[in-house]
Design a protein around this motif. Structure first.
Motif, PDB file in Angstrom:
ATOM      1  N   GLY A   1       0.821  -1.199   0.000  1.00 49.87           N
ATOM      2  CA  GLY A   1       0.000   0.000   0.000  1.00 49.87           C
ATOM      3  C   GLY A   1       0.854   1.247   0.000  1.00 49.87           C
ATOM      4  O   GLY A   1       2.027   1.230   0.390  1.00 49.87           O
ATOM      5  N   VAL A   2       0.261   2.342  -0.443  1.00 50.80           N
ATOM      6  CA  VAL A   2       0.955   3.633  -0.482  1.00 50.80           C
ATOM      7  C   VAL A   2       0.826   4.293   0.889  1.00 50.80           C
ATOM      8  O   VAL A   2      -0.287   4.447   1.394  1.00 50.80           O
ATOM      9  N   PRO A   3       1.936   4.688   1.513  1.00 48.48           N
ATOM     10  CA  PRO A   3       1.854   5.332   2.834  1.00 48.48           C
ATOM     11  C   PRO A   3       1.102   6.662   2.768  1.00 48.48           C
ATOM     12  O   PRO A   3       1.042   7.298   1.717  1.00 48.48           O
ATOM     13  N   PRO A   4       0.545   7.108   3.897  1.00 51.44           N
ATOM     14  CA  PRO A   4      -0.123   8.410   3.934  1.00 51.44           C
ATOM     15  C   PRO A   4       0.847   9.538   3.609  1.00 51.44           C
ATOM     16  O   PRO A   4       2.057   9.427   3.818  1.00 51.44           O
ATOM     17  N   ALA A   5       0.297  10.636   3.102  1.00 47.26           N
ATOM     18  CA  ALA A   5       1.110  11.791   2.740  1.00 47.26           C
ATOM     19  C   ALA A   5       0.493  13.048   3.334  1.00 47.26           C
ATOM     20  O   ALA A   5      -0.723  13.126   3.547  1.00 47.26           O
ATOM     21  N   SER A   6       1.340  14.050   3.576  1.00 50.41           N
ATOM     22  CA  SER A   6       0.851  15.318   4.114  1.00 50.41           C
ATOM     23  C   SER A   6       1.129  16.486   3.172  1.00 50.41           C
ATOM     24  O   SER A   6       0.924  17.633   3.526  1.00 50.41           O
ATOM     25  N   SER A   7       1.620  16.182   1.959  1.00 47.94           N
ATOM     26  CA  SER A   7       1.832  17.218   0.951  1.00 47.94           C
ATOM     27  C   SER A   7       1.754  16.577  -0.425  1.00 47.94           C
ATOM     28  O   SER A   7       1.886  15.348  -0.555  1.00 47.94           O
ATOM     29  N   ASN A  13       5.945  11.258  -4.247  1.00 51.43           N
ATOM     30  CA  ASN A  13       7.091  10.418  -3.888  1.00 51.43           C
ATOM     31  C   ASN A  13       6.655   9.037  -3.404  1.00 51.43           C
ATOM     32  O   ASN A  13       7.264   8.018  -3.749  1.00 51.43           O
ATOM     33  N   ASN A  14       5.591   8.986  -2.591  1.00 50.90           N
ATOM     34  CA  ASN A  14       5.134   7.715  -2.050  1.00 50.90           C
ATOM     35  C   ASN A  14       4.608   6.791  -3.145  1.00 50.90           C
ATOM     36  O   ASN A  14       4.887   5.588  -3.144  1.00 50.90           O
ATOM     37  N   ILE A  15       3.851   7.346  -4.076  1.00 50.91           N
ATOM     38  CA  ILE A  15       3.331   6.534  -5.177  1.00 50.91           C
ATOM     39  C   ILE A  15       4.480   6.045  -6.052  1.00 50.91           C
ATOM     40  O   ILE A  15       4.548   4.865  -6.418  1.00 50.91           O
TER      41      ILE A  15
END
Length: 199
Positions: A1-7, A13-15
């Protein structure tokens, strides 16, 4: 899974990171940008490959459970670009606003013929799953995960859906027409009226 992001940049970057790791685990294979395709029997030689929809989802506009998809084409499989949103707002209201800010513009952007086939099964307006952290918005296909500008568009449009607490209940029929019926004229009208971003 893709980690949560805040920006937006962290989201990109996560994807990208998850896609790169997936590619490393499957050397010699490449990602397909198709959102739906028909596989040969030998590619589906596992009982799990014949299960559509791991859990039910719901219509954000009616609150009713969506019926399980039935393509009529046994070996058709599709790919989603679901968006998981952490919020304490109603998942149903978020789903409705995501329809306006995401699904309506996607009608004009996600134009591959395979996208139309997927939309008939999984991409109808308001497809959500309420989650303990908020909501999973399920209407979009995978079309947006391959370009940074489109990943950023999903981030920005989702942010609008969360932050702009507008009532979109009066748009239900127009969104059905735009999204479910692939009516580009209605989608273009909504894009203009609500200053929606389209690439």
């Amino acid at each position: 899974g893709v980690p949560p992001a805040s920006s937006a940049q962290e989201f990109i970057n996560n994807i990208r990171s998850v896609m790169a790791r997936s590619q490393a685990w499957l050397p010699g294979l490449q990602f397909s940008k198709l959102s739906a395709t028909v596989f040969s029997d030998d590619q589906l030689d596992n009982p799990a490959a014949h299960v559509f929809g791991c859990e039910p989802d719901f219509d954000a506009w009616t609150g009713q459970m969506n019926p399980p998809p039935n393509s009529g084409i046994p070996n058709l499989r599709s790919a989603g670009g679901h968006v998981h949103i952490e919020t304490d707002q109603s998942p149903y209201l978020i789903g409705q606003r995501c329809d306006l800010f995401l699904a309506v513009p996607a009608t004009l952007m996600d134009t591959n013929p395979a996208a139309l086939e997927r939309r008939r099964l999984y991409g109808k307006r308001g497809a959500i799953r309420p989650k303990p952290y908020g909501v999973e918005y399920r209407t979009l296909s995978n079309f947006w995960i391959f370009e940074d500008k489109l990943i950023e568009w999903v981030w920005n449009s989702t942010k609008r859906a969360v932050e702009e607490k507008i009532d979109v209940s009066h748009l239900s029929e127009r969104i059905i027409e735009a999204v479910n019926n692939n009516n580009k004229k209605v989608a273009e009208e909504l894009v203009k009226e609500y200053s929606l971003e389209v690439f």
